[in-house]
Design a protein around this motif. Structure first.
Motif, short mmCIF file in Angstrom:
data_model
loop_
_atom_site.label_atom_id
_atom_site.label_comp_id
_atom_site.label_asym_id
_atom_site.label_seq_id
_atom_site.Cartn_x
_atom_site.Cartn_y
_atom_site.Cartn_z
N HIS A 100 -17.03 -43.61 -38.26
CA HIS A 100 -16.06 -42.54 -38.35
C HIS A 100 -16.09 -41.96 -39.77
O HIS A 100 -16.28 -42.69 -40.74
N PHE A 101 -15.86 -40.66 -39.86
CA PHE A 101 -15.80 -39.99 -41.15
C PHE A 101 -14.59 -39.08 -41.15
O PHE A 101 -14.43 -38.23 -40.26
N ASP A 102 -13.71 -39.26 -42.12
CA ASP A 102 -12.45 -38.51 -42.16
C ASP A 102 -12.46 -37.36 -43.16
O ASP A 102 -11.41 -36.82 -43.51
N GLY A 103 -13.66 -36.98 -43.61
CA GLY A 103 -13.76 -35.93 -44.61
C GLY A 103 -13.77 -36.45 -46.02
O GLY A 103 -14.03 -35.70 -46.97
N GLN A 104 -13.54 -37.75 -46.14
CA GLN A 104 -13.53 -38.37 -47.47
C GLN A 104 -14.31 -39.68 -47.48
O GLN A 104 -15.11 -39.91 -48.39
N ARG A 105 -14.10 -40.51 -46.46
CA ARG A 105 -14.75 -41.82 -46.41
C ARG A 105 -15.49 -42.01 -45.09
O ARG A 105 -15.02 -41.55 -44.04
N PHE A 106 -16.61 -42.75 -45.16
CA PHE A 106 -17.32 -43.16 -43.95
C PHE A 106 -16.96 -44.60 -43.64
O PHE A 106 -17.01 -45.47 -44.51
N HIS A 107 -16.59 -44.85 -42.36
CA HIS A 107 -16.20 -46.18 -41.91
C HIS A 107 -17.22 -46.66 -40.89
O HIS A 107 -17.37 -46.07 -39.82
N ASN A 108 -17.93 -47.72 -41.20
CA ASN A 108 -18.98 -48.26 -40.35
C ASN A 108 -18.35 -49.01 -39.18
O ASN A 108 -17.51 -49.89 -39.36
N ASP A 109 -18.79 -48.68 -37.94
CA ASP A 109 -18.26 -49.35 -36.76
C ASP A 109 -18.82 -50.75 -36.57
O ASP A 109 -18.25 -51.55 -35.81
N HIS A 110 -19.94 -51.06 -37.19
CA HIS A 110 -20.65 -52.30 -36.93
C HIS A 110 -20.53 -53.26 -38.11
O HIS A 110 -20.17 -52.85 -39.22
N PRO A 111 -20.82 -54.53 -37.90
CA PRO A 111 -20.77 -55.47 -39.03
C PRO A 111 -21.61 -54.97 -40.20
O PRO A 111 -22.68 -54.39 -40.01
N ALA A 112 -21.13 -55.20 -41.40
CA ALA A 112 -21.76 -54.63 -42.59
C ALA A 112 -23.22 -54.99 -42.70
O ALA A 112 -24.04 -54.19 -43.14
N GLU A 113 -23.58 -56.20 -42.29
CA GLU A 113 -24.96 -56.65 -42.48
C GLU A 113 -25.92 -56.09 -41.42
O GLU A 113 -27.14 -56.27 -41.51
N THR A 114 -25.39 -55.40 -40.42
CA THR A 114 -26.24 -54.88 -39.34
C THR A 114 -27.09 -53.72 -39.84
O THR A 114 -26.57 -52.78 -40.44
N ALA A 115 -28.38 -53.78 -39.57
CA ALA A 115 -29.30 -52.70 -39.94
C ALA A 115 -29.90 -52.11 -38.67
O ALA A 115 -30.51 -52.83 -37.88
N ARG A 116 -29.71 -50.82 -38.47
CA ARG A 116 -30.27 -50.11 -37.32
C ARG A 116 -31.36 -49.17 -37.81
O ARG A 116 -31.10 -48.30 -38.66
N LEU A 117 -32.56 -49.30 -37.28
CA LEU A 117 -33.65 -48.42 -37.66
C LEU A 117 -33.73 -47.23 -36.73
O LEU A 117 -33.64 -47.39 -35.50
N MET A 118 -33.91 -46.04 -37.28
CA MET A 118 -34.13 -44.87 -36.44
C MET A 118 -35.47 -44.96 -35.74
O MET A 118 -35.64 -44.42 -34.64
#
Length: 497
Positions: free
Chosen positions: A253-271
């Motif tokens: 989520h992004f509120d115009g100021q901060r980005f909030h990651n939905d997944h555990p911080a250590e999770t890495a998703r490759l495009m």
């Protein structure tokens, strides 16, 4: 046997994939749609075929396939070289640079090296503008918009409009994090927040080339948000990293100021699970009625980018892709599709293998392949089956699918050498690249001069690789190495060259 790559094969340019007219090309930047044209800017060194003083190369297209080369938009000056960034349409003249009319703005990083030490440099954020549909550009007299904060890696501004907060947002790569700056007038910026410490993947190399956009979620559960924000980040090649440079993404989520990651911080998703999909950027201002988020990547890897074969030019882009989000049991995931414009080049389907049960041995899917083609294959793998696919690449690239109790493991092998140490030590590889649930494999691919792009499972897994061989007239082969499989669907279309 190791395959030797021959330079003359590159004399025939890719048909679907963008290449520079001459010289060196790396990151796409400044992607924007305006007045019926897709603008593609890119990091460009017109005077050599290796990385050097960065310009902004420039091309336009109305169909994402045929591109008109224009003169470079930005060139180095006394402030420094022109590194990556983004472009937008200033529809309401928010910047005050267009006399009340719409115009194009380009945000870029100026890179200035110390005279006696190229490793000592300053990076600042700058602005340029065009009043004539991008045909000529002027650098803003008030540059830099954001001065150096005192550390070196501070670059690649991505500017977007955030409707809920009614202001502009700039995502900036800052060492190993992404900073978000905000502005009401596109000229004065202030720091709002920072994201990235302890999040996702990090190497010895810097984070680069951020992108930020919102997408609807296909299959969102009742009560769940109908959209999510996606933050894309390039991860530079660390000195000890065998994989090299790659692109990761975060969903949140992004509120115009901060980005909030939905997944555990250590999770890495490759495009993309392949080796050659970097510096991903998406087009700004694509008309709402189109409804697509279109993106493109540099088809290369920094471990060997300066050493790949060349024929007066070096570097190519991926074919543009349409991005979406889909809900899965593991959370919301990015999915990709080849931009539909490839179909304008498609001829009649070639004869391909009909649905059949296949057991041990070699089987021909398509009798004689083409240099430029699109393929689709659907397989059902029996328990413990192991399948190898040669998709017009002979022994240069082999895709292997192995079913076990947890699904289908995917691995990829690539061979090739050209006598240059950096290339010969990093380009060949044999690696596991992903896993599919169940026993069914859906595969779609584009093959073109110099590349092979693959999408699995409706685009939920992507695999992109350079391939410097000529696939024309080679059969498309499937080898059953263990067990059995059933071909459910096999289609193949040559593309107009």
């Amino acid at each position: 046997m190791t395959a030797t790559i021959a330079e003359p094969l590159l004399a025939q340019r890719p048909v679907l994939h963008f290449t520079p007219p001459r010289g060196w090309m790396n990151d796409p930047n400044g992607l924007v749609y305006f007045d019926g044209e897709y603008h593609l800017f890119y990091q460009y060194h017109p005077h050599d075929r290796v990385w050097g003083p960065m310009h902004w190369g420039h091309a336009v297209s109305r169909d994402l396939v045929q591109w008109e080369h224009l003169p470079p938009a930005l060139a180095p000056d006394e402030q420094g070289a022109c590194f990556s960034g983004s472009a937008i349409v200033d529809r309401h003249d928010t910047s005050g640079l267009f006399d009340g009319k719409p115009g194009l703005l380009a945000f870029y990083t100026v890179h200035r090296e110390a005279d006696d030490d190229p490793s000592d440099y300053v990076q600042e954020q700058c602005l340029a503008y065009s009043r004539d549909r991008g045909r000529s550009w002027q650098k803003y007299a008030g540059n830099p918009l954001i001065a150096s904060p005192g550390f070196k890696d501070f670059r690649d501004p991505k500017v977007i409009w955030h409707e809920p907060s009614r202001r502009w947002v700039m995502a900036l790569a800052c060492g190993q994090t992404i900073q978000f700056h905000v502005s009401e007038n596109l000229r004065d910026w202030r720091l709002a927040s920072e994201f990235g410490a302890g999040q996702g993947a990090h190497t010895d190399g810097p984070w680069e080339c951020p992108d930020l956009f919102e997408l609807p979620v296909e299959g969102a559960a009742p009560g769940e948000p109908a959209t999510r924000w996606v933050l894309v980040v390039g991860v530079g090649a660390g000195e000890q990293e065998a994989f090299g440079s790659f692109t990761q993404y975060f969903v949140g989520h992004f509120d115009g100021q901060r980005f909030h990651n939905d997944h555990p911080a250590e999770t890495a998703r490759l495009m993309d699970e392949g080796r050659d999909f970097y510096a991903v950027q998406s087009w700004a201002d694509v008309p709402a009625e189109d409804g697509r988020r279109l993106a493109i990547a540099w088809l290369n890897n920094w471990l060997y980018a300066n050493q790949i074969p060349e024929a007066g030019w070096r570097g190519a882009m991926s074919f543009p892709r349409e991005l979406g989000l889909t809900a899965t049991p593991e959370g919301v995931r990015l999915r990709q599709a080849f931009a539909q414009e490839w179909q304008a080049r498609a001829g009649a389907s070639d004869p391909a293998l009909a649905p059949a049960e296949l057991t041990a041995g070699r089987h021909t899917l398509v009798a004689a392949g083409a240099r430029v083609a699109h393929g689709r294959l659907v397989l059902e793998l029996a328990p413990d089956a192991v399948i190898a696919l040669d998709l017009q690449q002979g022994d240069h690239q082999t895709l292997r699918l192995a079913r076990d109790g947890e699904g289908v493991r995917i691995s990829h092998r690539r061979a090739g050498e050209n006598g240059v140490a950096e290339f010969d030590s990093h380009f060949p590889h044999d690696q596991r690249v992903g896993r599919l649930a169940g026993s069914r494999v859906e595969l779609e691919w584009l093959v073109d001069g110099g590349s092979l792009e693959l999408l699995f499972d409706g685009g939920r897994l992507s695999l992109t690789h350079l391939s410097f061989v000529d696939p024309a007239h080679r059969p498309v082969m499937l080898r059953v190495e263990a067990g059995a499989c059933r071909v459910m669907d096999c289609r193949y279309r040559r593309l107009d060259t």
